[in-house]
Scaffold this motif. Structure first.
Motif, PDB file in Angstrom:
ATOM      1  N   THR A  65      32.350  26.797  34.819  1.00 31.71           N
ATOM      2  CA  THR A  65      33.443  27.672  35.047  1.00 31.71           C
ATOM      3  C   THR A  65      33.276  29.218  34.738  1.00 31.71           C
ATOM      4  N   LEU A  66      33.663  30.020  35.715  1.00 33.61           N
ATOM      5  CA  LEU A  66      33.495  31.243  35.478  1.00 33.61           C
ATOM      6  C   LEU A  66      34.783  32.002  34.797  1.00 33.61           C
ATOM      7  N   THR A  67      34.329  33.139  33.934  1.00 35.80           N
ATOM      8  CA  THR A  67      35.240  34.011  33.230  1.00 35.80           C
ATOM      9  C   THR A  67      36.312  34.370  34.172  1.00 35.80           C
ATOM     10  N   PRO A  68      37.590  34.385  34.145  1.00 38.79           N
ATOM     11  CA  PRO A  68      38.406  35.140  34.916  1.00 38.79           C
ATOM     12  C   PRO A  68      38.019  36.689  34.875  1.00 38.79           C
ATOM     13  N   GLY A  69      38.051  37.266  36.156  1.00 39.78           N
ATOM     14  CA  GLY A  69      37.669  38.612  36.470  1.00 39.78           C
ATOM     15  C   GLY A  69      36.299  39.049  36.001  1.00 39.78           C
ATOM     16  N   ALA A  70      35.531  38.425  35.930  1.00 32.72           N
ATOM     17  CA  ALA A  70      34.113  38.864  35.639  1.00 32.72           C
ATOM     18  C   ALA A  70      32.889  38.567  36.757  1.00 32.72           C
ATOM     19  N   LYS A  71      33.653  37.822  37.847  1.00 35.64           N
ATOM     20  CA  LYS A  71      32.178  37.270  38.409  1.00 35.64           C
ATOM     21  C   LYS A  71      31.491  38.558  39.179  1.00 35.64           C
ATOM     22  N   ALA A  72      32.168  39.407  39.590  1.00 38.03           N
ATOM     23  CA  ALA A  72      31.512  40.580  40.530  1.00 38.03           C
ATOM     24  C   ALA A  72      30.791  41.516  39.592  1.00 38.03           C
ATOM     25  N   SER A  73      31.311  41.657  38.399  1.00 34.46           N
ATOM     26  CA  SER A  73      30.354  42.373  37.357  1.00 34.46           C
ATOM     27  C   SER A  73      29.267  41.652  36.752  1.00 34.46           C
ATOM     28  N   VAL A  74      29.478  40.585  36.635  1.00 29.67           N
ATOM     29  CA  VAL A  74      28.252  39.790  36.126  1.00 29.67           C
ATOM     30  C   VAL A  74      27.217  39.537  37.234  1.00 29.67           C
ATOM     31  N   LEU A  75      27.657  39.234  38.363  1.00 30.32           N
ATOM     32  CA  LEU A  75      26.656  39.348  39.417  1.00 30.32           C
ATOM     33  C   LEU A  75      25.854  40.577  39.803  1.00 30.32           C
ATOM     34  N   ALA A  76      26.595  41.562  39.599  1.00 30.61           N
ATOM     35  CA  ALA A  76      25.900  43.058  39.858  1.00 30.61           C
ATOM     36  C   ALA A  76      24.782  43.130  38.590  1.00 30.61           C
ATOM     37  N   VAL A  77      25.091  42.634  37.395  1.00 29.75           N
ATOM     38  CA  VAL A  77      24.278  42.552  36.353  1.00 29.75           C
ATOM     39  C   VAL A  77      23.109  41.604  36.616  1.00 29.75           C
ATOM     40  N   GLU A  78      23.220  40.667  37.078  1.00 28.71           N
ATOM     41  CA  GLU A  78      22.209  39.481  37.270  1.00 28.71           C
ATOM     42  C   GLU A  78      21.565  39.971  38.081  1.00 28.71           C
ATOM     43  N   GLN A  79      21.905  40.442  39.433  1.00 29.90           N
ATOM     44  CA  GLN A  79      21.018  41.053  40.533  1.00 29.90           C
ATOM     45  C   GLN A  79      20.212  42.037  39.773  1.00 29.90           C
ATOM     46  N   ALA A  80      20.718  42.843  39.216  1.00 25.68           N
ATOM     47  CA  ALA A  80      19.556  44.078  38.426  1.00 25.68           C
ATOM     48  C   ALA A  80      18.673  43.244  37.746  1.00 25.68           C
ATOM     49  N   LEU A  81      18.921  42.440  36.881  1.00 23.06           N
ATOM     50  CA  LEU A  81      18.005  41.494  36.122  1.00 23.06           C
ATOM     51  C   LEU A  81      16.936  40.803  37.081  1.00 23.06           C
ATOM     52  N   GLN A  82      17.400  40.204  38.130  1.00 22.83           N
ATOM     53  CA  GLN A  82      16.518  39.542  39.090  1.00 22.83           C
ATOM     54  C   GLN A  82      15.686  40.616  39.549  1.00 22.83           C
ATOM     55  N   ALA A  83      16.087  42.034  40.148  1.00 25.12           N
ATOM     56  CA  ALA A  83      15.297  43.016  40.620  1.00 25.12           C
ATOM     57  C   ALA A  83      14.184  43.334  39.614  1.00 25.12           C
ATOM     58  N   LYS A  84      14.178  43.216  38.276  1.00 23.57           N
ATOM     59  CA  LYS A  84      13.168  43.409  37.317  1.00 23.57           C
ATOM     60  C   LYS A  84      12.721  42.304  37.008  1.00 23.57           C
ATOM     61  N   ASN A  85      12.676  41.243  37.743  1.00 22.66           N
ATOM     62  CA  ASN A  85      11.863  39.823  37.813  1.00 22.66           C
ATOM     63  C   ASN A  85      12.075  39.319  36.373  1.00 22.66           C
ATOM     64  N   LEU A  86      13.384  39.282  35.677  1.00 28.47           N
ATOM     65  CA  LEU A  86      13.651  38.896  34.325  1.00 28.47           C
ATOM     66  C   LEU A  86      14.621  37.755  34.445  1.00 28.47           C
ATOM     67  N   LEU A  87      15.164  37.440  35.749  1.00 28.90           N
ATOM     68  CA  LEU A  87      16.224  36.299  35.826  1.00 28.90           C
ATOM     69  C   LEU A  87      15.702  35.743  37.196  1.00 28.90           C
ATOM     70  N   ASP A  88      15.743  34.457  37.291  1.00 28.82           N
ATOM     71  CA  ASP A  88      15.446  33.740  38.415  1.00 28.82           C
ATOM     72  C   ASP A  88      16.594  33.685  39.489  1.00 28.82           C
ATOM     73  N   ALA A  89      16.191  33.611  40.624  1.00 26.87           N
ATOM     74  CA  ALA A  89      17.629  33.806  41.835  1.00 26.87           C
ATOM     75  C   ALA A  89      18.575  32.556  41.537  1.00 26.87           C
ATOM     76  N   ARG A  90      18.087  31.601  40.940  1.00 28.20           N
ATOM     77  CA  ARG A  90      19.103  30.326  41.068  1.00 28.20           C
ATOM     78  C   ARG A  90      20.247  30.563  39.935  1.00 28.20           C
ATOM     79  N   TRP A  91      19.907  31.605  39.091  1.00 30.25           N
ATOM     80  CA  TRP A  91      20.850  31.705  38.059  1.00 30.25           C
ATOM     81  C   TRP A  91      21.758  33.189  38.308  1.00 30.25           C
TER      82      TRP A  91
END
Length: 289
Positions: A65-91
């Motif tokens: 379950t996602l934390t209400p109101g946080a999805k878009a912000s968390v996605l942006a952070v995760e995409q930045a971590l993925q771009a640095k090869n620190l987080l796999d795309a599935r996460w």
């Protein structure tokens, strides 16, 4: 007289031609002017309050379950971590779970942070650094400077929260343990290692007063519980963890996350035994008071 009228008419005709020519020249220059450069698209915004809250709650959930109101912000952070090869795309899914916590901690270490400063909970500096060229950071929060209270160390945010709780209660609260106290009390299980966490003395308080204190602390943004000797190797006291304090230890982060999930903040993860009120952070409280 006729010659004068003819000359006047001729002069007026020349003036008209001059105006027409000037207008035509201006139009030609305007059409030949280069087009204004296109403005770059605005970067998405990462709401730090929502992101930090998700980083506390999501890893404690039994589901995704996602934390209400946080999805878009968390996605942006995760995409930045993925771009640095620190987080796999599935996460990269808007869920700030244990994989994202680990990836963010790795990013913090890459910046030279260690210990509590690299435990995966976003701070204002690391969050802004990660977002360079990718996103902007709004609703910034932070613990503030370390200050003294009752002979213990707390941060300025925690101090302000305690002061407001005292105003609501109408009497002063006395600490029996402060923050930034690694190893100071083994029974605290690391919750006081970082910022945002205090224990409050209940000496002389009735059961009703203890509950009132816990309620006031919850009102201003603490995850707070009355602790008794039957629960652990400690005397009666009130344990309070400031939700979303970015200096929280990992153990304290788990407590605040469990509080949102209706649990008691102890290792047994039993149901919350404190006064139930709408949960809010210090920043949310300030916006309504």
């Amino acid at each position: 007289m006729t010659m004068t009228r003819t000359r006047a008419a001729f002069t007026g005709l020349l003036a008209a031609f001059a105006v027409t020519g000037a207008l035509a020249a201006g139009a030609a220059q305007a059409s030949a002017a280069p087009a204004a450069p296109a403005q770059p698209a605005a970067l998405p915004a990462v709401n730090m309050e929502a992101t930090v809250l998700a980083a506390q709650i999501d890893p404690r959930r039994a589901d995704d379950t996602l934390t209400p109101g946080a999805k878009a912000s968390v996605l942006a952070v995760e995409q930045a971590l993925q771009a640095k090869n620190l987080l796999d795309a599935r996460w990269v899914d808007g869920y700030f779970g244990t994989e994202t916590i680990s990836a963010y901690a790795a990013y913090q270490r890459s910046l030279g942070y260690s210990g509590l400063a690299a435990n995966g909970l976003p701070g204002a500096t690391s969050l802004a650094e990660l977002g360079q060229g990718r996103y902007t950071v709004t609703h910034k929060i932070g613990p503030g400077a370390k200050v003294q209270r009752d002979g213990y160390t707390v941060d300025a945010r925690t101090q302000a929260m305690l002061t407001e709780a005292e105003r609501l209660l109408g009497f002063k609260l006395v600490l029996s343990q402060g923050s930034y106290n690694p190893g100071g009390d083994p029974s605290s299980a690391g919750t006081h290692d970082g910022g945002g966490v205090v224990d409050i003395s209940v000496t002389g308080m009735s059961a009703a007063t203890r509950t009132s204190v816990a309620r006031a602390l919850r009102q201003v943004g603490f995850a707070a519980w009355v602790r008794n000797p039957n629960q652990g190797d400690w005397p009666w006291h009130i344990h309070a963890a400031a939700i979303s304090d970015t200096d929280l230890s990992s153990q304290a982060q788990h407590q605040t996350g469990d509080y949102y999930l209706g649990l008691n903040g102890l290792a047994n993860r039993a149901p919350d035994d404190g006064p139930r009120i709408p949960i809010q952070t210090w920043e949310e409280y300030q916006r309504t008071h």
